[in-house]
Design a protein around this motif. Sequence first.
Motif, PDB file in Angstrom:
ATOM      1  N   GLY A 166       0.800  -1.226   0.000  1.00  0.00           N
ATOM      2  CA  GLY A 166       0.000   0.000   0.000  1.00  0.00           C
ATOM      3  C   GLY A 166       0.828   1.270   0.000  1.00  0.00           C
ATOM      4  O   GLY A 166       0.286   2.371   0.084  1.00  0.00           O
ATOM      5  N   SER A 167       2.154   1.162  -0.149  1.00  0.00           N
ATOM      6  CA  SER A 167       2.993   2.366  -0.081  1.00  0.00           C
ATOM      7  C   SER A 167       3.079   3.103  -1.423  1.00  0.00           C
ATOM      8  O   SER A 167       3.693   4.157  -1.505  1.00  0.00           O
ATOM      9  N   GLY A 168       2.494   2.519  -2.474  1.00  0.00           N
ATOM     10  CA  GLY A 168       2.442   3.233  -3.756  1.00  0.00           C
ATOM     11  C   GLY A 168       3.345   2.670  -4.829  1.00  0.00           C
ATOM     12  O   GLY A 168       3.510   3.290  -5.885  1.00  0.00           O
ATOM     13  N   LYS A 169       3.892   1.474  -4.626  1.00  0.00           N
ATOM     14  CA  LYS A 169       4.843   0.914  -5.596  1.00  0.00           C
ATOM     15  C   LYS A 169       4.152   0.581  -6.922  1.00  0.00           C
ATOM     16  O   LYS A 169       4.617   0.978  -7.984  1.00  0.00           O
ATOM     17  N   THR A 170       3.054  -0.152  -6.831  1.00  0.00           N
ATOM     18  CA  THR A 170       2.375  -0.565  -8.064  1.00  0.00           C
ATOM     19  C   THR A 170       1.838   0.645  -8.811  1.00  0.00           C
ATOM     20  O   THR A 170       1.939   0.721 -10.048  1.00  0.00           O
ATOM     21  N   THR A 171       1.319   1.609  -8.079  1.00  0.00           N
ATOM     22  CA  THR A 171       0.806   2.826  -8.727  1.00  0.00           C
ATOM     23  C   THR A 171       1.939   3.524  -9.475  1.00  0.00           C
ATOM     24  O   THR A 171       1.773   3.962 -10.620  1.00  0.00           O
TER      25      THR A 171
HETATM   26  N1  LIG Z   1      -7.424   1.930  -8.498  1.00  0.00           N
HETATM   27  C1  LIG Z   1      -7.328   2.458  -7.284  1.00  0.00           C
HETATM   28  N2  LIG Z   1      -8.272   3.292  -6.799  1.00  0.00           N
HETATM   29  C2  LIG Z   1      -8.190   3.844  -5.560  1.00  0.00           C
HETATM   30  N3  LIG Z   1      -7.153   3.615  -4.710  1.00  0.00           N
HETATM   31  C3  LIG Z   1      -6.183   2.792  -5.124  1.00  0.00           C
HETATM   32  C4  LIG Z   1      -6.202   2.163  -6.413  1.00  0.00           C
HETATM   33  N4  LIG Z   1      -5.075   1.399  -6.538  1.00  0.00           N
HETATM   34  C5  LIG Z   1      -4.394   1.538  -5.391  1.00  0.00           C
HETATM   35  N5  LIG Z   1      -5.047   2.361  -4.529  1.00  0.00           N
HETATM   36  C6  LIG Z   1      -4.600   2.786  -3.197  1.00  0.00           C
HETATM   37  O1  LIG Z   1      -3.384   3.497  -3.353  1.00  0.00           O
HETATM   38  C7  LIG Z   1      -2.456   3.165  -2.319  1.00  0.00           C
HETATM   39  C8  LIG Z   1      -1.158   2.630  -2.935  1.00  0.00           C
HETATM   40  O2  LIG Z   1      -1.428   1.379  -3.538  1.00  0.00           O
HETATM   41  P1  LIG Z   1      -0.363   0.568  -4.414  1.00  0.00           P
HETATM   42  O3  LIG Z   1      -1.045  -0.666  -4.926  1.00  0.00           O
HETATM   43  O4  LIG Z   1       0.271   1.473  -5.377  1.00  0.00           O
HETATM   44  O5  LIG Z   1       0.706   0.174  -3.312  1.00  0.00           O
HETATM   45  P2  LIG Z   1       1.808  -0.963  -3.317  1.00  0.00           P
HETATM   46  O6  LIG Z   1       2.951  -0.396  -2.579  1.00  0.00           O
HETATM   47  O7  LIG Z   1       2.034  -1.447  -4.691  1.00  0.00           O
HETATM   48  O8  LIG Z   1       1.152  -2.079  -2.463  1.00  0.00           O
HETATM   49  P3  LIG Z   1       0.883  -3.620  -2.822  1.00  0.00           P
HETATM   50  O9  LIG Z   1       2.207  -4.284  -2.699  1.00  0.00           O
HETATM   51  O10 LIG Z   1      -0.098  -4.023  -1.773  1.00  0.00           O
HETATM   52  O11 LIG Z   1       0.301  -3.618  -4.213  1.00  0.00           O
HETATM   53  C9  LIG Z   1      -3.162   2.179  -1.416  1.00  0.00           C
HETATM   54  O12 LIG Z   1      -3.708   2.887  -0.325  1.00  0.00           O
HETATM   55  C10 LIG Z   1      -4.255   1.610  -2.297  1.00  0.00           C
HETATM   56  O13 LIG Z   1      -5.348   1.219  -1.521  1.00  0.00           O
END
Ligand SMILES: Nc1ncnc2c1ncn2[C@@H]1O[C@H](COP(=O)(O)OP(=O)(O)OP(=O)(O)O)[C@@H](O)[C@H]1O
Length: 332
Positions: free
Chosen positions: A63-68
């Motif tokens: 949830g730290s924003g890596k995938t985004t």
């Molecule tokens: N499509 C979306 N709409 C709204 N919020 C989102 C969406 N995708 C991700 N988020 C939120 O954005 C934040 C970052 O998510 P992200 O998936 O980028 O994190 P991450 O570090 O890749 O975590 P993970 O390893 O769990 O995927 C989280 O709070 C998540 O709930």
Amino acid sequence: MAEPSATEPKRPGREPDRAERADDAVIATRGLTKRYRGGQLAVDGLDLTVPAGSVFGFLGPNGSGKTTTIRMLMGLIEPTSGSARVLDRPMPRASRTVLPRVGALIEGPALYGFLSGRDNLLRYDAADPTADPRTRRERVAAALDRVGLAAAGGKKAKAYSLGMKQRLGLAAALLQPRRLLVLDEPTNGLDPQGMREIRTLVRELASDGTTVFLSSHLLDEIEQVCTHAAVMAQGRLITQGAVADLAAGARGRLVVTTPDAGEAARVLKEQGAADVVVDGERVTSEPPERDLAEVNAALVAARVRVRGFVLERASLEDAFVALTGEGFDVAG
Ligand SMILES: Nc1ncnc2c1ncn2[C@@H]1O[C@H](COP(=O)(O)OP(=O)(O)OP(=O)(O)O)[C@@H](O)[C@H]1O
């Protein structure tokens, strides 16, 4: 490194030379920000610099924003503000020229279970309009070989283990020569053996000069395979740089091994050591400010039988704790 600039003239002929220079960044973002429609600020003002030739670990709890961030880098979603350059071109604007040179494994490979691993790759390659059909079979065989699936190439993909599926996904990313590989949590869900295999593969690919950008929520994984890392927490970049430098920023632990642990702990405290922890014959502490030779001499003078006296190198985890004041909580 080139500054992001919307007005920079296009120089398609010159570009490969520029980006191949070791001091060039393969990925550079400035103030990259994503707020989802629901209002969630997923990535907040990210300035990321990924040097060419690095194995770059993108580390952060869930949830730290890596995938985004990765989805913005790959042009899959638009940033709310800020800019991203990949292979020295702006994203998502230059997706069509950039993406063919980037191998990506994001959110697990899309495979047809009823097809063999080889047929999956043949199909994948056929979907690439730039791929020459005359050399398709050789490319697929080479990619299968590269990831250690040559013998299992004829097996149906549904019979593959998760690790084999990940390797097949990597093979798909390797069908064309790539300047950059982007892998989102490539070892997620794998058993220790599968994890080792993927890590070995990543090291091999990097040794051929491919820049590898991989996300992970596992600190030790980043320490084992990455030359560089960026640490994210709650959408923000906490730190980035060479892994050795990041860890060196934090102080390591003093470790004394002795059968006289209680007495050793007393002397260490007297010498100014903080956070003294006794675990059997192992006494650890934050190293005191004074000369460690004197600390050792004080232990010996107090008749502590010292078997070992070492300053353990700080880990990335120590650095994370030092920077955030918190433990690295993967459940976050
Ligand atoms: N499509 C979306 N709409 C709204 N919020 C989102 C969406 N995708 C991700 N988020 C939120 O954005 C934040 C970052 O998510 P992200 O998936 O980028 O994190 P991450 O570090 O890749 O975590 P993970 O390893 O769990 O995927 C989280 O709070 C998540 O709930």
